[in-house]
Every structure is written in structure tokens, then in C-alpha cells.
Design an enzyme around this catalytic site. Structure first.
Site, PDB file in Angstrom:
ATOM      1  N   LYS A 158       9.663  -8.670  -8.331  1.00 43.47           N
ATOM      2  CA  LYS A 158       9.885  -9.671  -9.464  1.00 43.47           C
ATOM      3  C   LYS A 158      10.357 -10.967  -9.161  1.00 43.47           C
ATOM      4  O   LYS A 158      10.381 -11.718  -9.989  1.00 43.47           O
ATOM      5  CB  LYS A 158      11.069  -8.963 -10.390  1.00 43.47           C
TER       6      LYS A 158
ATOM      7  N   LYS B 118     -13.437   8.675  -0.880  1.00 44.60           N
ATOM      8  CA  LYS B 118     -13.031   8.506   0.427  1.00 44.60           C
ATOM      9  C   LYS B 118     -13.092  10.128   0.979  1.00 44.60           C
ATOM     10  O   LYS B 118     -13.802  10.169   2.150  1.00 44.60           O
ATOM     11  CB  LYS B 118     -11.243   8.206   0.731  1.00 44.60           C
TER      12      LYS B 118
ATOM     13  N   ASP C 260       0.764  -1.306  -0.002  1.00 43.81           N
ATOM     14  CA  ASP C 260      -0.107  -0.013   0.091  1.00 43.81           C
ATOM     15  C   ASP C 260       0.796   1.113  -0.046  1.00 43.81           C
ATOM     16  O   ASP C 260       1.998   1.363   0.642  1.00 43.81           O
ATOM     17  CB  ASP C 260      -0.985   0.149   1.063  1.00 43.81           C
TER      18      ASP C 260
END
Length: 750
Positions: free
Chosen positions: A637, A714, A609
């Protein structure tokens, strides 16, 4: 049986053999007044027990007595002075000549053992010469002298000589087992080393040693308290014990060396210690020595190394004494990382860890290497172990003991509920398969804890907590652990250390997902496709998606919703709010741990996040943490281990920044999350939220008709809640005013 011609019958008294030399003849000794040397007799000790002996005469034996050596008395169950019936016995040489006789051999006295090899061919020739024309019976015991050593023998098997050979004809190939036979010059004698004997036999006149299988045919994982580790056990035995199962001569011809070390690693509570102990129990080996790593360390110089040497002392002594016949010695190191860290990394000036590693290396695979040891090391941190220990010849078998799958959880729960089930203490509504399905990412220890918690819940129902704590005995006798006990413990008591923590992501979607328009629906649909791709595609075990959009548009909530909908057993949110105050190195380690933990589960989802905040990015400068950036680039990766799948969902409000940092290439795809941009979308959102009345929403819709807005969902929730604090007649006006102020710099009205 051959016909017996009885020409002598007499009751005689058993006596002790007069000399040691006569004991070695394997003959019963009598007076020359009773019988002649070389005769064969049956000695009847009880109505149902007869034994055949060849007799020898000696002047010291009184008439009416028959003397036996100690092995003979032991075999026939005779005591001194016992009366026995003695009768003549004649062999039928066409049926009772010994063709081949297998004899079990060992040193007569354990204190006279040695590791010298004994030639079984010479031993057989000497045996036939000493005991030619003597009677032998299956299970007969005798003493044999060879090379000034005394050996205890026991006849295991007798095969009759083919009658065709006796007639000078070609052998028919028929083999017949007999109980009693006569040793002749061309009999074949085969020696077989007694079980657990230290005797070393060489030559052709010996049987191939019976090899005990490493795995007991009746081995049962459930009875031994191990579940969910069938595959790991199979791999360990294939690699570590195949050479110990095969006959030693074949292994020697191949030039094969035994595996000396096994490294078990994986999350705590998954059965590493239990597996190591059971390996020790199920092998034909000495009692394993179990030692915790920290127990080796000692504050005195040289004592830690001495502790290592003591662990190997018994194996060294036995190998010197018995050579190839030495038994297997198992040494189990728990918490191996405590003593075997990478050399040169310790802060201590004494270098204790380094010398302990050196000592362990020299014992396992040094100049005087041992071949009768198996060292099992266990750790949760294989990355800390010195590289020299991990090469072939040392801890060459490396096995990850990971979290059990659903089949394994069924086995583990069955093991821990077996006793309750056998005593009818488990309610019929408890379904083990259901519990296994509900306990994704639980370790074996956590499953055991779940059973204990359910038991405690069930017992607590029968405790009366008044002024004193008493058990309601009448109801306690009807005690049963029910499904609700397990479910209650599952929800409240036992949570998996590796796996989904619902509180972790539920806070992000506590208001639900407001589907204010097609953009939100499309994001969730794309999320479902990514979930299915992660589950079903073998070509793409790693799927990484970036959700990008303006601040407050609901990126984190959508990421959490996609993660929740995946129902993956492992879901973790890697968020900057959990790393406040972390140094760059500490932050990298925390992020790496999340990804490492994810790789331990079959299906995992990691939400990274607010990436720009993780990178410490600020536009002034600009400034960011290159250390964290490089760590994230590598981890995004890095494909998960074979057979495991990983879905990564990243969120960012600064796609342009990630573009400059070349991070966008680390994601498989990018999904744009827009703000609410039209009045119609905003009214739809208000309707879904249900915060305003129908009349108020109609008023807002009229005011916004044909207008363009720009606000994140939000931020919209915040504005609504602020407006609702006003009196009802002012709420719409206040909301529109706040909305206008919020969009003032974003062309609120066009």
C-alpha cells in the site's frame, strides 16, 4: 587635463625618507633650498611614467635629493639613488578637486590584526585632516595611522567634485572620474576593506562589500566532472547558500541564520562524494576537510571525540579571531552512518558511538555554536542516522542523490568520453543518446565503468597474445572505441546494481507464453492496460494487481511476461526460492529492500511471487508468518516517492487464504488465471508447442472431443515431455493415460 604651468624643472636623486613620521605624511620630502612645503610636483621616472606628489621640506634632506617612503617607492617603481625629473604641477581646482575617493584598506602588518570594529566615519574625518590639500592618484599606495594602528591604503577610484558646488550653486549631479585629484576639506572619503582582509569596518563611510556569488558564472558541470545532478545542485544552493549570497546586513535584519549542514543520501555510485567535493571547490571557502566516518573511531577512550574536536578547531579559532569576517570552513563526512547511529542502539558497553554523536551535535549547534562552518554528510543508509542530527539547525538540508535519468546519463557519458572524442579515439558510430537509452538504472559509477570496459575491449583487439604479450603498434595508432565495444560491455561486463536483471525473470518464461485460448490473451491485454496506467496516470502512481489461479496454471510466467513487456528500467521478482532458510526478520528485510530499491527508479515493476509461500502458510494448523504478512500489507500500500511510478504484480494459488488475511484489499485489481478446461484448448496448446505430429494430435483430439479437462499449462508441459520419452507408437497412449491420472480427482471425463 588641467593646464600645467611649469616654473620648476630639475633632475634630482631619489632617496629614502629620513623619519617614520615623515613617511606617514604621504609627502615627498625635499630640501627647503629646492622647493617649499605644500607645493605639488610631477616626478618623471621613465619617459612614459609620471607621478604627482605633494612635497614637504626637511633639513636632513640634502639639496638635489627627493626622499620617498617605502609605499611611495613601491607605487612609483623607484630605487634609492635613481635620477628623476621633477617639475612643478598646478591643479585646476575647477576640475581636479576630489569629490569622492574610494580607498582600499587593510592592516599594514598581518601580525597586528585584530577583530575590533573600526569606525569608518571617524577614520574618514581623520584622513581628510591629515592629508588636506594633498595630491592623490588612482592606484597610489600610502600608510595611514589611526587609533595607534598602521593601515596600508591604496586609492581605487577618484571622482571629481562637481564644479557647481565650488561656485556655490546646486549640484548638477554629473560625476566625472579622474586619475589625479586634490584633497579638500569637503571631499568625501569611502573606505573599502581589502579582499581577504580581517579588518572589521562599521559606520557609513564604507562601501558595501562586494559579495562573491556562490556559483561561479563560468561554472560548468561537465568540466567539473559532474553530470545529471543539475536539479539537485539547484535545490542545494537554494536552501543552503541563499543566505550566504545576500549582503550580511540584510541577512542580519531578517534574523536569518546560515544553513550549517547538508545530508546527501542515495544509492552507491550516484555522485554523493563527487558532489560534496565540488561544492567545496566552487565555494569561496577553505580547502574542505574530507574524512571517512570509520576514521574518526579510536580504540582509546576519548580519542574519537577528540578527533571530532580537531576537525572544528580551525573554524573555532578563526571565528574567535575574526568574528563575522571568518571564511567558510567545509567539513565532509563520508559514510556518516558509521559514527552517527541512533544513540542507545549500539551493543558496545563503552557507548563510543553515542559520545561521538553528542560531540558532533555540540560542535554544529551547541552552546558555543559556530557560524562559519558547513558540514556535509553522506550515507547510503539515512535510516540509521540519529534523529537529533537531522533536525533543522543541524543537517537540515536533506537531498536524495538518486539514479540519473536519461538526460543525466547523456551528460555523464559525455563527460567520460570527452577526452576520447577530442583525440579522435571515439568511432563515429557511437551515439551517446543511444547508450543513454540502453543504460536505464545505471548509476554514474556504473556508466564510468561501462566506458572503461569498452576501452578495454577496444585495446584488447590490438594486443598480440603469442609467447609474449605485445601491442601491435601499427594498428594501435588507429585505435578507436566503437559502438560494438560499448554494446558488448553493456551485455557482458557491466550490469546495474539497481534495475532489471534479465536472468531474474527469463527463467520463468524460457518456454515462452503458450496462448492456448482467450483467457491467456485477456490476461496479457489486461497486463498491457496496467502498464500504460502506471506509465501515464498521475493519479495512480502505485498500481497493484493480483494474478490468482490454481497451481501450475502459469501465473508466474504471465507475471514475468507482463513485467518484461513493460520495459521498465527496474524489474525485480521477489520470490520465496531466494529466501530459503531466512528468519522472519531477515525475510521482511529482504522484501523491504526490493521495494526500497524499486522506489529509487523512475519506473519500477516488482513481482511478488507465490505469496502464500512467502507467508510460510500451511493449512495444517493453520500456520503463517504474521510478521511477513504485516510487512507485505504495508509495502503493497506504500506509494512511491513523488514523480516515481510502481507496478506490483502478485501471484497466488490460494486466493481464499489471502481473503481471510485481508490481503486482497491491498491490490487494485485481481485477475483470474484458469486452467485448460476443454479438449479443444488442450489440442490448441499441443499445436502451439509442436511436440506431437499432426497425426498424433488428431488422435488426441478425437479422444478428447466433447470432454472436459482440468490441467495447468505448466503441468501439461511436464506430461508432454514424459510422453515423448516413449517409443512413438506409445506416446499418445501414454499421454492420455497421464492426463487421465492427473485429472482423476477433478472429473477428467464428464
Amino acid at each position: 587635463m588641467a593646464a600645467r604651468v611649469v616654473i620648476f624643472f630639475k633632475t634630482m636623486q631619489a632617496a629614502r625618507c629620513p623619519t617614520d613620521e615623515l613617511s606617514l605624511t604621504n609627502c615627498a620630502v625635499v630640501s627647503e633650498k629646492d622647493l617649499q612645503s605644500g607645493q605639488h610636483v610631477t616626478v618623471k621616472t621613465t619617459p612614459n611614467h609620471k607621478f604627482v606628489f605633494t612635497v614637504k621640506t626637511h633639513h636632513t634632506v640634502s639639496p638635489g635629493s627627493i626622499a620617498f617612503s617605502l609605499p611611495q617607492r613601491k607605487w612609483a617603481g623607484l630605487s634609492i639613488g635613481q635620477e628623476v625629473e621633477v617639475a612643478n604641477y598646478n591643479f585646476d581646482k575647477s576640475k581636479q578637486c576630489i569629490g569622492a575617493m574610494t580607498i582600499e584598506i587593510d592592516f599594514l602588518q598581518k601580525k597586528s590584526t585584530d577583530s575590533s570594529p573600526y569606525d569608518s566615519d571617524k577614520m574618514a574625518a581623520e584622513f581628510i585632516q591629515q592629508f588636506n590639500n594633498q595630491a592623490f592618484s588612482v592606484t597610489q599606495q600610502l600608510v595611514f595611522s589611526f587609533c595607534d594602528k598602521l593601515f596600508g591604503l591604496m586609492v581605487k577610484d577618484i571622482e571629481a567634485m562637481d564644479a557647481s558646488i565650488l561656485r556655490g550653486e546646486t549640484a548638477s549631479g554629473k560625476k566625472q572620474k579622474i586619475d589625479i585629484g586634490l584633497m579638500v576639506g569637503n571631499s568625501q572619503v569611502i573606505f573599502e576593506k581589502a579582499e581577504s582582509s580581517s579588518l572589521t569596518l562599521v559606520g557609513k563611510a564604507k562601501t558595501k562589500e562586494a559579495r562573491q556569488t556562490i556559483i561561479n558564472p563560468e561554472w560548468n558541470f561537465e568540466k567539473m566532472g559532474i553530470g545529471g545532478l543539475d536539479k539537485e545542485f539547484s535545490s542545494i544552493f537554494r536552501r543552503a547558500f541563499a543566505s550566504r549570497v545576500f549582503p550580511p546586513d540584510i541577512v542580519e535584519q531578517m534574523g536569518c541564520k546560515h544553513v550549517k549542514g547538508i545530508m546527501l543520501f542515495g544509492p552507491p555510485g550516484c555522485g554523493k562524494t563527487l558532489m560534496a567535493r565540488q561544492i567545496g571547490k566552487m565555494l569561496n571557502a577553505r580547502e574542505p576537510k574530507v574524512v571517512n566516518g570509520p576514521e574518526i573511531l579510536n580504540k582509546y577512550v576519548g580519542e574519537s571525540e577528540a578527533n571530532i574536536r580537531k576537525l572544528f578547531a580551525d573554524a573555532e579559532e578563526e571565528q574567535k579571531r575574526l568574528g563575522a569576517n571568518s571564511g567558510l570552513h567545509i567539513i565532509i563526512f563520508d559514510e556518516l552512518d558509521a559514527i552517527c547511529k541512533q544513540r542507545g542502539t549500539g551493543a558496545s558497553s563503552t557507548g563510543v558511538h553515542d559520545t561521538v554523536v553528542n560531540q558532533l551535535l555540540s560542535k554544529i549547534d551547541g552552546v558555543e555554536q559556530l557560524n562559519n562552518i558547513l558540514v556535509i554528510g553522506m550515507t547510503n543508509r539515512p535510516d540509521l542516522i540519529d534523529d537529533a542530527l537531522m533536525r533543522p539547525g543541524r543537517f537540515e538540508v536533506k537531498m536524495e542523490i538518486s539514479l540519473p535519468d536519461e538526460k543525466g546519463r547523456v551528460q555523464i557519458l559525455t563527460i567520460h568520453t570527452n577526452k576520447m572524442r577530442s583525440f579522435n579515439l571515439l568511432a563515429p558510430d557511437v551515439e551517446i543518446k543511444e547508450l543513454a537509452a540502453e543504460t536505464k538504472n545505471y548509476s554514474g559509477a556504473e556508466l564510468e565503468g561501462l566506458v572503461r570496459a569498452a576501452q578495454s575491449t577496444a585495446m584488447n583487439r590490438h594486443i598480440k597474445a603469442t609467447s609474449t604479450v605485445e601491442v601491435d603498434m601499427e594498428r594501435a595508432e588507429k585505435l578507436q572505441v566503437t559502438r560494438s565495444d560499448f554494446m558488448g560491455s553493456l551485455n557482458n561486463d557491466i550490469k546495474p546494481a539497481f534495475g532489471t536483471n534479465q536472468e531474474d525473470y527469463s527463467n520463468y518464461i524460457m518456454n515462452g507464453i503458450i496462448k492456448w485460448g482467450d483467457p491467456v490473451t485477456h490476461v496479457l491485454d489486461d497486463g498491457e492496460l496496467l502498464i500504460q496506467q502506471t506509465k501515464n496516470s498521475d493519479r495512480t502512481p502505485l498500481v497493484a494487481v493480483l494474478l490468482e489461479g490454481p497451481p501450475h496454471c502459469g501465473k508466474t510466467a504471465l507475471a514475468a511476461k507482463i513485467a518484461e513487456d513493460s520495459q521498465f528500467p527496474f524489474i525485480k521478482i521477489c520470490s520465496p526460492d531466494k529466501m530459503i532458510g531466512y528468519s522472519e526478520i531477515a525475510k521482511c528485510q529482504a522484501i523491504k529492500k526490493v521495494f526500497d530499491d524499486a522506489c529509487k527508479s523512475q519506473l519500477s515493476c516488482v513481482v511478488v511471487d507465490d505469496i502464500e509461500r512467502l507467508l510460510d502458510y500451511v493449512p495444517i494448523g493453520p500456520r503463517f508468518s504474521n510478521l511477513v504478512l504485516q510487512a507485505l500489507l504495508v509495502l503493497l500500500k506504500r506509494a512511491p516517492p513523488k514523480g516515481r511510478k510502481l507496478l506490483i504484480i502478485g501471484t497466488t494459488s490460494r486466493k481464499d487464504v489471502l481473503q481471510e488475511m485481508e490481503m486482497l484489499d491491498a491490490f487494485s485489481t485481481t485477475i483470474h488465471i484458469p486452467n485448460i478446461s476443454t479438449g479443444e484448448q488442450l489440442v490448441d496448446a499441443l499445436e502451439l508447442l509442436g511436440s506431437f505430429t499432426d497425426k498424433e494430435r488428431a488422435n488426441i483430439a478425437h479422444q478428447l472431443k466433447g470432454k472436459r479437462v482440468w490441467i495447468g499449462i505448466k503441468k501439461l508441459l511436464v506430461l508432454i515431455e514424459m510422453s515423448l520419452q516413449m517409443d512413438q507408437e506409445y506416446r499418445v497412449t501414454k499421454f492420455l493415460s497421464l492426463l487421465r491420472d492427473e485429472g482423476a480427482d477433478r472429473s477428467f471425463y464428464e
